[in-house]
Design an enzyme around this catalytic site. Structure first.
Site, PDB file in Angstrom:
ATOM      1  N   ASN A 197      13.818   7.668 -22.618  1.00 60.56           N
ATOM      2  CA  ASN A 197      14.689   8.692 -23.477  1.00 60.56           C
ATOM      3  C   ASN A 197      15.414   9.703 -22.510  1.00 60.56           C
ATOM      4  OD1 ASN A 197      15.666  10.541 -25.312  1.00 60.56           O
ATOM      5  ND2 ASN A 197      13.555  11.353 -25.843  1.00 60.56           N
ATOM      6  N   ASP A 245      16.361   5.542 -25.883  1.00 58.42           N
ATOM      7  CA  ASP A 245      17.816   5.100 -26.324  1.00 58.42           C
ATOM      8  C   ASP A 245      18.437   4.543 -25.396  1.00 58.42           C
ATOM      9  OD1 ASP A 245      17.967   7.109 -24.466  1.00 58.42           O
ATOM     10  OD2 ASP A 245      18.112   8.814 -25.788  1.00 58.42           O
ATOM     11  N   ASP A 291      17.287 -14.257 -34.076  1.00 61.66           N
ATOM     12  CA  ASP A 291      16.187 -13.876 -34.392  1.00 61.66           C
ATOM     13  C   ASP A 291      15.681 -14.873 -35.603  1.00 61.66           C
ATOM     14  OD1 ASP A 291      13.632 -12.045 -34.889  1.00 61.66           O
ATOM     15  OD2 ASP A 291      14.609 -11.663 -36.720  1.00 61.66           O
ATOM     16  N   GLY A 351      11.769   7.592 -29.512  1.00 59.11           N
ATOM     17  CA  GLY A 351      12.878   8.669 -28.779  1.00 59.11           C
ATOM     18  C   GLY A 351      13.628   7.948 -27.845  1.00 59.11           C
ATOM     19  N   GLU A 364      15.379 -17.843 -31.719  1.00 60.05           N
ATOM     20  CA  GLU A 364      13.816 -17.862 -31.777  1.00 60.05           C
ATOM     21  C   GLU A 364      13.102 -18.763 -32.502  1.00 60.05           C
ATOM     22  OE1 GLU A 364      10.390 -14.658 -33.083  1.00 60.05           O
ATOM     23  OE2 GLU A 364      12.380 -14.800 -34.186  1.00 60.05           O
ATOM     24  N   ASN A 394      19.787  12.910 -29.385  1.00 60.60           N
ATOM     25  CA  ASN A 394      19.611  12.274 -30.753  1.00 60.60           C
ATOM     26  C   ASN A 394      18.389  11.603 -31.162  1.00 60.60           C
ATOM     27  OD1 ASN A 394      18.736  10.189 -28.726  1.00 60.60           O
ATOM     28  ND2 ASN A 394      20.879   9.650 -28.048  1.00 60.60           N
ATOM     29  N   ASP A 395      17.306  12.377 -30.813  1.00 58.81           N
ATOM     30  CA  ASP A 395      16.080  12.046 -31.096  1.00 58.81           C
ATOM     31  C   ASP A 395      15.691  12.020 -32.723  1.00 58.81           C
ATOM     32  OD1 ASP A 395      15.449  11.481 -28.467  1.00 58.81           O
ATOM     33  OD2 ASP A 395      13.922  13.349 -28.486  1.00 58.81           O
TER      34      ASP A 395
END
Length: 612
Positions: free
Chosen positions: A135, A163, A328, A161, A357, A140-141
């Site tokens: 973090n 980032d 993905d 949190g 994947e 910006n949490d």
């Protein structure tokens, strides 16, 4: 919106646009693209009766599409080679009403953004789940206007949190380790009410989640990586959007997503793609069924869906200069669409690389999805490489299984013997664990010798190696549930009791593991023989597997002793790989071996030798 000009009249016009044209995507485009066509999605209130016009040299409105939902228009634009960068008006008019004007930007391309484009065998990819790594900006949490505002590091399901700034803050650590490329789990905005931390249910296609720092933080990270000669791989999800995506909440047309009378989950059976006896019903459920209730399955047979998704991926390359893509849930996609997607990406960016994947069982099932394979798949997907799950399970068996005719290290040998099924197996990404799997240190029973053997294989076998965050410091746990293998990297948060980004914060065992990975990773980084050298392997005997990586300049010999006892290896059998060399240096210990006619190999140990 791109807004130019000032004055009262202009401000009134902006208010009018904001009220009726809420979005135009892509957010902007570029002059001088190889493909002159772009399709704009326009979203706003009651647009169906608007007549659209564009008056800008070199930009031609080819067609206006009016879907069933009157809140959408799709505009086919053709941008001539001679078109100049600039801002041009798109007019929406209707008899008896004031025209709405949206100012759209055509940017100049920046060739410098793409100088590092492409991830290849010279790289070591480090996989990070951003919410759980570090973090760097606690401001910006929590973003109040998003659905999920809970922050609880004690929970496996809430956001913690982490980032993008936290990743930037620890690039020194990653560079020291020998990492050359970062693969981040998806970072687009996931405005879902629960478990939004993992990123796989995006609700925006052109916005980095503000809880990660937004688009500017992403640009800052990419620039910081490029300045160090490091690359960034963007994780893409073609198969589904989050159910809170605005195009899912307000469908442009009835077949935008796959809808069922009642919720229908995919059957997760990739075999229906290649099974000559598969029922149509099973195929439909596999491809059209939903991956999860929060993940709307996109209809890839709809050309507007295809354009919307593909153009967003091109946008991120051109806007930010991302170096590669990880795709993905590849097996759940429409393969005709994926072939079209690959063509459009590589025509625009010939050096761009991507891997899919393919969480499947068996080399044929895995190779089936790749380009130019030796299997009659009916469509060439253009997929360059895959996440090599077959190699993963083979190394697990090699380290944990008992040696036998088909078992133990023989599984590893047999898996690579099937590489003839790929056009280029070196494009496959090899790995020991990831965000969906039990952590490698736990898989090998927290056995330090097995751990080192796995790392040695990862960094010397063919393909592009990928390391999951924390593997290098012996992070452990089983994926039951997944959150247990997505724990925070200790030291990534202010106030953490220990900081394992530093040697002083790690235990003796963790430092030994870190130093082992660092030694081999940096050796690999500096020696092209482990990037592009040929591979020569010998049938395992008595629990010992030997292979070589070699080119005209160098030869590396790898000896994997899977036995619980030490062995003395007579190397006469390996003359083809030794090629007359009589000495070697142990890459990890720097020990000089003056005579390699017979080599003592400790129990449960993999030796990496540079032949001299």
């Amino acid at each position: 919106m791109r807004i130019v000009g000032i004055g009262c009249c202009w401000l009134w016009m902006v208010q009018l646009v904001a009220a009726q044209v809420e979005r135009v995507e892509p957010l902007h485009w570029w002059a001088g693209m190889s493909n002159p066509d772009v399709q704009l999605l326009v979203y706003g209130e009651q647009l169906a009766d608007k007549v659209v016009s564009i008056d800008y040299p070199g930009v031609q409105l080819i067609k206006t599409h009016r879907p069933e939902n009157p809140n959408y228009l799709f505009l086919d634009l053709r941008i001539a080679t001679a078109a100049k960068p600039g801002v041009f008006p798109i007019r929406f008019t209707e008899t008896g009403t004031e025209a709405i004007v949206y100012h759209y930007e055509l940017k100049a391309r920046d060739p410098e953004l793409h100088r590092l484009q492409g991830v290849n065998t010279s790289d070591l990819i480090y996989l990070i789940m951003p919410d759980r790594f570090a973090n760097g900006d606690d401001g910006n949490d929590i973003v109040p206007n998003l659905h999920e505002t809970a922050l609880n590091r004690d929970s496996l399901y809430y956001r913690h949190g982490g980032d993008l700034q936290g990743i930037i803050d620890h690039l020194d650590y990653l560079e020291e380790l020998g990492v050359t490329a970062l693969w981040l789990n998806p970072v687009l905005t996931n405005d879902q009410p629960t478990t939004s931390y993992h990123g796989y249910a995006n609700t925006e296609n052109y916005e980095i989640d503000p809880r990660f720092g937004g688009n500017e933080a992403y640009r800052k990270l990419i620039d910081a990586c490029h300045n160090r000669g490091m690359k960034v791989v963007k994780d893409l999800v073609h198969n589904h959007f989050g159910t809170n995506h605005y195009t899912v909440r307000d469908l442009p047309m009835p077949d935008w997503v796959h809808e069922w009378p009642a919720y229908t989950k995919t059957n997760y059976r990739e075999q229906v793609h290649m099974d000559p006896y598969a029922s149509k019903a099973d195929r439909v459920v596999m491809v059209d069924g939903w991956f999860d209730k929060q993940m709307a399955d996109m209809n890839h047979q709809n050309p507007f869906v295809r354009n919307y998704i593909t153009q967003s991926h091109i946008w991120w390359i051109e806007e930010m200069g991302v170096d590669g893509f990880r795709l993905d849930t590849y097996a759940y996609n429409d393969l005709d669409y994926m072939a079209e997607w690959a063509t459009k990406i590589t025509e625009e960016y010939p050096r761009m690389t991507f891997f899919g994947e393919t969480w499947v069982h068996g080399v044929p099932n895995q190779a089936f999805f790749t380009t130019g394979n030796r299997i009659n798949q009916g469509v060439d997907t253009g997929l360059q490489g895959v996440t090599d799950f077959q190699g993963l399970w083979a190394i697990y068996e090699a380290l944990n299984g008992k040696f036998g005719w088909m078992d133990g290290v023989v599984r590893l040998y047999n898996t690579l013997a099937n590489d003839f099924m790929y056009e280029d197996p070196s494009r496959n990404v090899v790995f020991l664990d990831n965000h969906d799997l039990s952590r490698f240190y736990s898989v090998v029973g927290e056995d330090d010798l097995k751990f080192r053997s796995g790392i040695a294989w990862l960094l010397t076998t063919r393909g592009i190696p990928q390391l999951y965050y924390g593997t290098e410091i012996l992070m452990k746990n089983y994926a039951n549930p997944d959150g247990l293998v997505r724990e925070d990297f200790p030291g990534g948060w202010k106030g953490d009791r220990v900081d394992k980004f530093t040697a002083s914060g790690r235990s003796a065992a963790e430092n030994e593991a870190f130093d082992y990975v660092k030694k081999l990773a940096n050796y690999r980084k500096q020696h092209a023989v482990l990037h592009t050298g040929k591979l020569l392997q010998f049938i395992p005997e008595n629990g010992v597997y030997v292979y070589f990586r070699y080119d005209e300049q160098a030869t590396v010999m790898v000896i994997m002793n899977s036995n619980a006892e030490a062995v003395t290896l007579d190397t006469e059998r390996f003359a083809e790989g030794l090629r007359g060399r009589r000495g070697a240096v142990n890459v990890v210990t720097d020990e000089v071996l003056t005579d390699i006619g017979r080599i003592a190999v400790p129990a449960t140990t993999t030796m990496v030798l540079e032949l001299r």
